[in-house]
Design an enzyme around this catalytic site. Structure first.
Site, PDB file in Angstrom:
ATOM      1  N   ARG A 157      38.833   9.027 -25.490  1.00  0.00           N
ATOM      2  CA  ARG A 157      39.530  10.296 -25.668  1.00  0.00           C
ATOM      3  C   ARG A 157      40.991   9.988 -26.000  1.00  0.00           C
ATOM      4  O   ARG A 157      41.507   8.922 -25.663  1.00  0.00           O
ATOM      5  CB  ARG A 157      39.472  11.148 -24.396  1.00  0.00           C
ATOM      6  CG  ARG A 157      38.076  11.573 -23.968  1.00  0.00           C
ATOM      7  CD  ARG A 157      38.167  12.431 -22.704  1.00  0.00           C
ATOM      8  NE  ARG A 157      36.869  12.933 -22.273  1.00  0.00           N
ATOM      9  CZ  ARG A 157      36.099  12.357 -21.359  1.00  0.00           C
ATOM     10  NH1 ARG A 157      36.507  11.242 -20.759  1.00  0.00           N
ATOM     11  NH2 ARG A 157      34.940  12.886 -21.025  1.00  0.00           N
ATOM     12  N   LYS A 177      38.342  12.123 -17.498  1.00  0.00           N
ATOM     13  CA  LYS A 177      38.502  13.443 -16.898  1.00  0.00           C
ATOM     14  C   LYS A 177      38.175  13.395 -15.409  1.00  0.00           C
ATOM     15  O   LYS A 177      37.286  12.671 -14.983  1.00  0.00           O
ATOM     16  CB  LYS A 177      37.578  14.448 -17.596  1.00  0.00           C
ATOM     17  CG  LYS A 177      38.052  14.840 -18.994  1.00  0.00           C
ATOM     18  CD  LYS A 177      37.182  15.934 -19.567  1.00  0.00           C
ATOM     19  CE  LYS A 177      37.690  16.406 -20.910  1.00  0.00           C
ATOM     20  NZ  LYS A 177      36.836  17.475 -21.484  1.00  0.00           N
ATOM     21  N   HIS A 232      39.724  12.933 -32.001  1.00  0.00           N
ATOM     22  CA  HIS A 232      38.429  13.281 -31.408  1.00  0.00           C
ATOM     23  C   HIS A 232      37.294  13.125 -32.414  1.00  0.00           C
ATOM     24  O   HIS A 232      36.145  12.905 -32.027  1.00  0.00           O
ATOM     25  CB  HIS A 232      38.463  14.702 -30.854  1.00  0.00           C
ATOM     26  CG  HIS A 232      37.663  14.854 -29.593  1.00  0.00           C
ATOM     27  ND1 HIS A 232      37.972  14.193 -28.426  1.00  0.00           N
ATOM     28  CD2 HIS A 232      36.536  15.569 -29.327  1.00  0.00           C
ATOM     29  CE1 HIS A 232      37.092  14.503 -27.493  1.00  0.00           C
ATOM     30  NE2 HIS A 232      36.206  15.331 -28.012  1.00  0.00           N
ATOM     31  N   ARG A 279      36.015   9.723 -31.977  1.00  0.00           N
ATOM     32  CA  ARG A 279      35.138   9.651 -30.784  1.00  0.00           C
ATOM     33  C   ARG A 279      33.778  10.233 -31.125  1.00  0.00           C
ATOM     34  O   ARG A 279      32.742   9.676 -30.753  1.00  0.00           O
ATOM     35  CB  ARG A 279      35.804  10.414 -29.640  1.00  0.00           C
ATOM     36  CG  ARG A 279      34.974  10.528 -28.354  1.00  0.00           C
ATOM     37  CD  ARG A 279      35.843  11.150 -27.264  1.00  0.00           C
ATOM     38  NE  ARG A 279      35.097  11.780 -26.204  1.00  0.00           N
ATOM     39  CZ  ARG A 279      34.671  11.155 -25.101  1.00  0.00           C
ATOM     40  NH1 ARG A 279      34.877   9.871 -24.951  1.00  0.00           N
ATOM     41  NH2 ARG A 279      34.025  11.824 -24.158  1.00  0.00           N
ATOM     42  N   HIS A 298      30.639  11.365 -19.961  1.00  0.00           N
ATOM     43  CA  HIS A 298      30.186  12.738 -19.734  1.00  0.00           C
ATOM     44  C   HIS A 298      29.507  12.830 -18.374  1.00  0.00           C
ATOM     45  O   HIS A 298      28.595  12.053 -18.080  1.00  0.00           O
ATOM     46  CB  HIS A 298      29.185  13.158 -20.819  1.00  0.00           C
ATOM     47  CG  HIS A 298      29.810  13.401 -22.154  1.00  0.00           C
ATOM     48  ND1 HIS A 298      29.095  13.414 -23.335  1.00  0.00           N
ATOM     49  CD2 HIS A 298      31.102  13.650 -22.506  1.00  0.00           C
ATOM     50  CE1 HIS A 298      29.905  13.652 -24.342  1.00  0.00           C
ATOM     51  NE2 HIS A 298      31.124  13.795 -23.870  1.00  0.00           N
ATOM     52  N   TYR A 350      24.905  15.419 -29.713  1.00  0.00           N
ATOM     53  CA  TYR A 350      24.834  14.398 -30.759  1.00  0.00           C
ATOM     54  C   TYR A 350      23.404  14.172 -31.241  1.00  0.00           C
ATOM     55  O   TYR A 350      23.196  13.686 -32.349  1.00  0.00           O
ATOM     56  CB  TYR A 350      25.460  13.089 -30.262  1.00  0.00           C
ATOM     57  CG  TYR A 350      26.930  13.253 -29.975  1.00  0.00           C
ATOM     58  CD1 TYR A 350      27.845  13.385 -31.019  1.00  0.00           C
ATOM     59  CD2 TYR A 350      27.404  13.334 -28.670  1.00  0.00           C
ATOM     60  CE1 TYR A 350      29.201  13.573 -30.757  1.00  0.00           C
ATOM     61  CE2 TYR A 350      28.751  13.518 -28.410  1.00  0.00           C
ATOM     62  CZ  TYR A 350      29.639  13.643 -29.452  1.00  0.00           C
ATOM     63  OH  TYR A 350      30.977  13.847 -29.192  1.00  0.00           O
TER      64      TYR A 350
END
Length: 304
Positions: A151, A175, A244, A247, A270, A279
């Site tokens: 990220r 995150k 992004h 990514r 994630h 994806y």
């Protein structure tokens, strides 16, 4: 000045609770204020007199009307969350017994597929032999984005000590403060080592930061975005490129090659695999496009 209605008084008390007891951010308070203003305007238009007059059915009709008026799904979801929180507060205060918003849900937003570069475009973007110090730095950043699926915030937050095992691994802070250890490809390793030889020529104000601005400070997210966009323009990319997107391209290409959804989930950091599953839709869309172009029964016949 017009006196406040009982509804508005209770909403103001709830907002004060968020501000002074929950220490909610200014952004959160602003969102709640906007959402609950919609609620009080509607309540007054309905000529209701008490919170107990508000039923789940009434709220459902209201949300449906807002949706018909063009309020998007994300805004409806946030609005509903604000109303639920308000009723939880009113319930604790003994103003109401239940929560009419509890069983409601906003319509799901259609999920846009991420835009990616194909492998040829990625190779073109990463082809650079310029020895300008800023370009050397940019090359290392681009290679890391694509090599490890970082990220933007993770890349900017890298320190010299983030790299392990002779730059074969990098530890990033994702995150929610979650750390993960990621592999670094050979091209990215070489680009990072080349940058480190150049970094020594920069005026260093942040000793720990991996990537520096030309003033010697830790590079900002905006600077990285601008440099990525500039590099793409110089390479003649057909679309506006942002970090992004690199990514997304990493994730799409990894999944296309490996088919291992769980591994890609771990690499991306994630927490929910459903986030990674987008994806697979992207991969299927690519296959569908190939099918439409290649299959004899799918191709459109050429006009004579």
């Amino acid at each position: 000045m017009q006196p406040k209605t009982p509804f508005q008084q209770d909403v103001d008390a709830f907002l004060d609770y968020l501000k002074f007891e929950k220490n909610s951010s200014r952004h959160t308070l602003s969102a709640y204020t906007r959402d609950l203003a919609k609620l009080t305007v509607w309540l007054e238009a309905q000529a209701l007199f008490s919170w107990s007059d508000i039923s789940e059915k009434r709220l459902r009709y209201w949300l449906a009307e807002l949706h018909r008026q063009g309020l998007q799904s994300k805004s409806l979801q946030r609005l509903l969350s604000s109303v639920r929180s308000l009723f939880r507060y009113l319930n604790r205060q003994g103003v109401v017994e239940g929560n009419p918003a509890k069983g409601l849900s906003a319509p799901k937003a259609s999920r846009k597929l991420p835009v990616t570069l194909d492998t040829d475009q990625m190779h073109a973007l990463l082809e650079n032999s310029d020895d300008d110090p800023l370009v050397v730095r940019d090359q290392a950043m681009l290679e890391l984005f694509y090599s490890s699926g970082l990220r933007l915030s993770e890349l900017v937050g890298l320190n010299l000590e983030s790299f392990k095992e002779e730059y074969q691994q990098v530890k990033v802070l994702g995150k929610g403060g979650k750390e993960r250890l990621l592999p670094v490809g050979s091209k990215a390793r070489n680009a990072v080592k080349q940058w480190l030889t150049v970094r020594a020529t920069f005026p260093v104000k942040d000793e720990q930061a991996m990537f520096l601005s030309k003033q010697g400070e830790r590079i900002s997210q905006r600077q990285v975005q601008n440099r990525v966009k500039r590099q793409a323009q110089e390479q003649g990319m057909p679309t506006s490129v942002h970090p992004h997107m690199l990514r997304h391209s990493f994730a799409s290409h990894m999944l296309e090659s490996s088919g291992d959804l769980r591994a890609v989930q771990e690499l991306l950091g994630h927490s929910d695999i459903s986030t990674t599953q987008i994806y697979t839709h992207l991969d299927f869309q690519h296959l569908a496009d190939v099918y439409d172009k290649a299959h004899p029964r799918a191709r459109k016949k050429n006009k004579d």
